[in-house]
Write a protein that holds these residues in place. Structure first.
Motif, short mmCIF file in Angstrom:
data_model
loop_
_atom_site.label_atom_id
_atom_site.label_comp_id
_atom_site.label_asym_id
_atom_site.label_seq_id
_atom_site.Cartn_x
_atom_site.Cartn_y
_atom_site.Cartn_z
N ALA A 1 -7.46 7.24 19.33
CA ALA A 1 -6.91 9.30 19.12
C ALA A 1 -7.32 8.77 17.86
CB ALA A 1 -5.50 9.44 19.72
N GLY A 2 -7.63 8.75 16.77
CA GLY A 2 -8.05 8.80 14.68
C GLY A 2 -9.11 9.08 15.18
N LEU A 3 -9.94 8.25 15.95
CA LEU A 3 -11.09 7.92 16.08
C LEU A 3 -12.06 9.13 16.10
CD1 LEU A 3 -11.99 4.14 16.51
CD2 LEU A 3 -12.10 5.60 14.14
N ALA A 4 -13.65 9.23 15.37
CA ALA A 4 -14.37 10.01 16.10
C ALA A 4 -15.75 10.41 16.04
CB ALA A 4 -13.98 11.96 15.21
N TYR A 5 -16.32 11.03 16.39
CA TYR A 5 -17.83 10.05 16.15
C TYR A 5 -18.34 11.29 14.69
CZ TYR A 5 -19.04 9.94 21.24
OH TYR A 5 -19.28 9.74 22.47
N LEU B 1 1.14 -1.71 -0.67
CA LEU B 1 -0.42 0.13 -0.14
C LEU B 1 0.57 1.40 0.11
CD1 LEU B 1 -2.82 -1.21 2.41
CD2 LEU B 1 -2.97 0.00 0.27
N GLY B 2 2.24 0.97 0.46
CA GLY B 2 2.68 2.37 0.59
C GLY B 2 2.70 2.89 2.05
N PRO B 3 3.68 4.27 2.09
CA PRO B 3 2.55 5.17 3.95
C PRO B 3 2.43 5.93 3.30
CG PRO B 3 4.72 5.39 2.19
CD PRO B 3 5.12 4.20 1.75
N GLN B 4 1.69 6.32 2.04
CA GLN B 4 0.41 7.64 1.21
C GLN B 4 -0.70 6.86 1.67
OE1 GLN B 4 2.29 6.05 -0.58
NE2 GLN B 4 1.48 5.02 -1.50
N VAL B 5 -0.68 5.11 1.70
CA VAL B 5 -1.95 5.07 2.69
C VAL B 5 -2.22 4.58 4.17
CG1 VAL B 5 -3.81 2.97 1.80
CG2 VAL B 5 -2.40 4.23 0.02
N VAL B 6 -0.77 4.05 4.37
CA VAL B 6 -0.92 2.92 5.82
C VAL B 6 -0.89 4.23 6.81
CG1 VAL B 6 -0.08 1.60 7.37
CG2 VAL B 6 -0.46 1.34 4.90
N THR B 7 -2.06 4.75 8.03
CA THR B 7 -2.15 5.77 8.49
C THR B 7 -0.99 4.95 9.75
OG1 THR B 7 -3.77 5.68 8.62
CG2 THR B 7 -3.43 6.61 10.42
N ASP B 8 -1.11 3.89 9.99
CA ASP B 8 -0.55 3.23 11.44
C ASP B 8 0.08 1.72 11.20
OD1 ASP B 8 2.07 2.90 13.35
OD2 ASP B 8 0.17 4.06 14.85
N HIS B 9 1.44 0.89 11.37
CA HIS B 9 1.06 -0.68 11.36
C HIS B 9 2.24 -0.71 12.68
CE1 HIS B 9 3.85 -4.15 9.89
NE2 HIS B 9 2.57 -4.55 10.36
N GLN C 1 -12.79 -1.76 23.72
CA GLN C 1 -12.30 -0.05 24.28
C GLN C 1 -12.88 0.75 23.37
OE1 GLN C 1 -7.55 0.74 24.62
NE2 GLN C 1 -7.34 -1.24 24.05
N ILE C 2 -13.05 1.18 22.29
CA ILE C 2 -13.88 1.68 20.99
C ILE C 2 -15.19 2.01 21.61
CG2 ILE C 2 -14.79 1.67 18.72
CD1 ILE C 2 -12.52 1.01 17.78
N ARG C 3 -15.27 0.82 21.80
CA ARG C 3 -17.15 -0.04 22.53
C ARG C 3 -17.45 1.27 23.95
NH1 ARG C 3 -20.31 -3.08 20.56
NH2 ARG C 3 -20.13 -4.65 19.82
N ASP D 1 -2.03 -4.10 21.49
CA ASP D 1 -1.94 -3.18 22.42
C ASP D 1 -0.54 -1.82 21.81
OD1 ASP D 1 -3.29 -5.00 23.89
OD2 ASP D 1 -1.42 -5.50 24.72
N GLU D 2 -0.21 -2.09 21.10
CA GLU D 2 0.59 -1.22 20.08
C GLU D 2 -0.24 -0.12 20.27
OE1 GLU D 2 4.93 -2.85 19.59
OE2 GLU D 2 3.86 -3.55 19.25
N ILE D 3 -1.27 -0.68 19.06
CA ILE D 3 -1.75 0.22 17.81
C ILE D 3 -2.90 0.55 18.83
CG2 ILE D 3 -2.84 -1.17 16.92
CD1 ILE D 3 -2.16 0.17 14.23
N ALA D 4 -3.61 0.47 19.89
CA ALA D 4 -4.80 0.77 20.47
C ALA D 4 -4.96 2.60 20.93
CB ALA D 4 -5.14 0.06 21.93
N GLN D 5 -3.80 3.07 21.07
CA GLN D 5 -4.13 4.23 21.35
C GLN D 5 -3.53 5.39 20.15
OE1 GLN D 5 -4.63 5.38 24.35
NE2 GLN D 5 -5.63 3.05 25.08
N SER D 6 -3.21 4.96 19.25
CA SER D 6 -3.06 5.79 17.88
C SER D 6 -5.15 5.71 16.97
CB SER D 6 -2.24 4.62 17.08
OG SER D 6 -2.03 5.56 15.75
N VAL D 7 -5.38 4.39 17.30
CA VAL D 7 -6.78 4.01 16.46
C VAL D 7 -7.74 4.49 17.51
CG1 VAL D 7 -8.28 2.46 15.68
CG2 VAL D 7 -5.76 1.83 15.43
#
Length: 464
Positions: free
Chosen positions: A434-438, A413-421, A458-460, A426-432
């Motif tokens: 923080a990136g979500l909104a209503y 996909l490349g870095p222009q598509v992938v937000t985080d990997h 955690q999202i719920r 556990d490592e990605i949870a806070q990134s996800v």
């Protein structure tokens, strides 16, 4: 609660001996000392990580009526015991006894993807017609199937069991235990390739389900994959007299002619012989319609009225972890969470992203969280990278990838598509989070071993 087995029936079925038994019998069976129903029989099976014999005193203290234990462990287990040569074999004996006495019509389901959802669709239909016993969760392996079968009440009119495998030869003993009147195969895809030389090998292993069919039984096979011919060949070799196909394929016996999304529902037109059947379900996706059509085909073979089946399916939705969609937060601008966290392989990934591609966000961005597809062996990197086009077709504004195998997709996909990997949830949870909104729509999909269900929780909690 009705009694499952008397003490005499348990001893006769297992060939065991009683030690300090009291009471007339048992009304439930468990392998978990923390989850005991009334008058429970605790079965002390030995697993990969735990030996149930270590928990017999706890189970008895927690109210179990008796414990089924292996001979070598009886002296240290206490009283109120049924002692057999091997506890797991004893559980299988009880399962066999429950099946032998039952007059229920039995359905067994397997497949590389969709087997749990299809099992749920079938039990929804049969449950509308009479008392129905069915596998809970994904109890579909060498201990889960006998446990579910042993729990089948005498008065059940229908039984629905899910059979799983990741090696050849695993389904054969399960289907011979269950002895279904109808056997369903949902699909064949690249899953568990770590343990197979080819996808055709997977198809033949799935086809083992036909070996246990009762005389005059029916094989019901999804026609929308490349290995339907292999499954038909295997079914015929097993002596199956009636084979029924379903799906979008032009030559399917139950052919889905159209499927459209309208609000919370999918509507489809299904042709069966000269009949045109209107079908509606409370779920999204062409694959969900196919799962429901499998239930329609089962209903006809079992003898359930079609109107009863259609009415039941109108309220059928995706189970938790398998496409369940939930709106969280304010009604004016909710967050849409699509929970696909329970399992993943190439087929189910493609199906889930096909649904997400036509899913609009309530008022924000579309977000994908994808975890590793496990047990793919040396073909894993190529199969992960091959998800690229499906990811792009979803129109996702943000893409989060979880697990070491997802590195191949990140590169594709490349870095222009992938937000985080990241390698772990556990490592990605806070990134996800923080990136979500209503207003956003987020789909979470991956193999159960990646533990994305924790992120879903955690999202719920964050957006409820």
């Amino acid at each position: 609660m009705a009694r499952l087995f008397t003490v005499g029936e348990i001893l006769a079925a297992t060939g065991g001996r009683g030690k300090g038994l009291t009471g007339d019998g048992i009304s439930s069976i468990s392998i978990d000392s923390r989850e005991l129903g009334p008058d429970a029989l605790f079965v002390a099976i030995k697993g990969d990580r735990f030996d149930g014999h270590d928990f017999v005193p706890t189970a008895l203290a927690n109210g179990a009526a008796a414990a089924l234990v292996s001979e070598g462990k009886a002296n240290e287990a206490g009283e109120r015991l049924v002692v057999v040569s091997d506890a797991l074999e004893g559980l299988r004996d009880l399962a066999s006894a429950a099946r032998a006495r039952s007059a229920a019509r039995i359905v067994a389901v397997t497949g590389s993807a969709g087997k749990t959802t299809t099992k749920e669709a079938i039990r929804t239909v049969l449950g509308a017609a009479g008392p129905t016993h069915y596998s809970i969760k994904s109890f579909n392996n060498h201990w889960g199937v006998p446990l579910m079968l042993a729990r089948m009440p005498r008065e059940a009119e229908f039984g629905v069991f899910e059979l799983g495998m990741n090696h050849a030869g695993e389904i054969s003993p399960l289907t011979r235990l269950v002895r279904p009147h109808v056997a369903v195969v949902t699909t064949v895809a690249a899953a568990h390739l770590e343990f197979f030389d080819s996808v055709e090998g997977i198809a033949r292993a799935k086809g083992e389900i036909f070996e246990g069919l009762e005389p005059g039984g029916t094989a019901i096979i999804n026609a929308d994959h490349d290995y339907v011919g292999v499954l038909i060949e295997v079914a015929k070799a097993a002596g199956v007299g009636k084979i029924v196909t379903y799906g979008f394929a032009a030559d399917a016996d139950w052919r889905i002619e159209s499927a459209q999304l309208a609000g919370e529902h999918m509507h489809a037109v299904v042709r069966h012989g000269d009949a045109v059947v209107p079908l509606s379900i409370k779920a999204h996706g062409r694959h969900m319609i196919a799962n429901a059509v499998a239930a329609l085909a089962v209903a006809e073979e079992i003898g359930v009225n079609q109107d009863t089946a259609l009415s039941a399916l109108a309220q059928f939705g995706a189970p938790e972890g398998r496409g369940q969609a939930t709106l969280l937060g304010p009604a004016t601008r909710p967050l849409l969470l699509v929970d696909e966290s329970y399992n993943a392989n190439s087929a189910s990934m493609a199906a889930a992203m096909d649904v997400f591609a036509v899913q609009d966000a309530p008022g924000g961005r579309k977000v994908l969280v994808l975890g590793d597809m496990l047990e793919l062996g040396e073909k894993g990197p190529a199969l992960h990278a091959a998800l690229k086009d499906a990811v792009l077709a979803t129109g996702a504004d943000a893409v989060y990838l979880v697990g070491p195998s997802m590195a191949a997709l990140a590169d594709a996909l490349g870095p222009q598509v992938v937000t985080d990997h990241k390698n772990t949830t556990d490592e990605i949870a806070q990134s996800v989070l923080a990136g979500l909104a209503y207003g956003d729509a987020v789909m979470v999909k991956g193999s159960n071993g990646v533990r994305l269900s924790g992120l879903v929780k955690q999202i719920r909690e964050r957006f409820a």
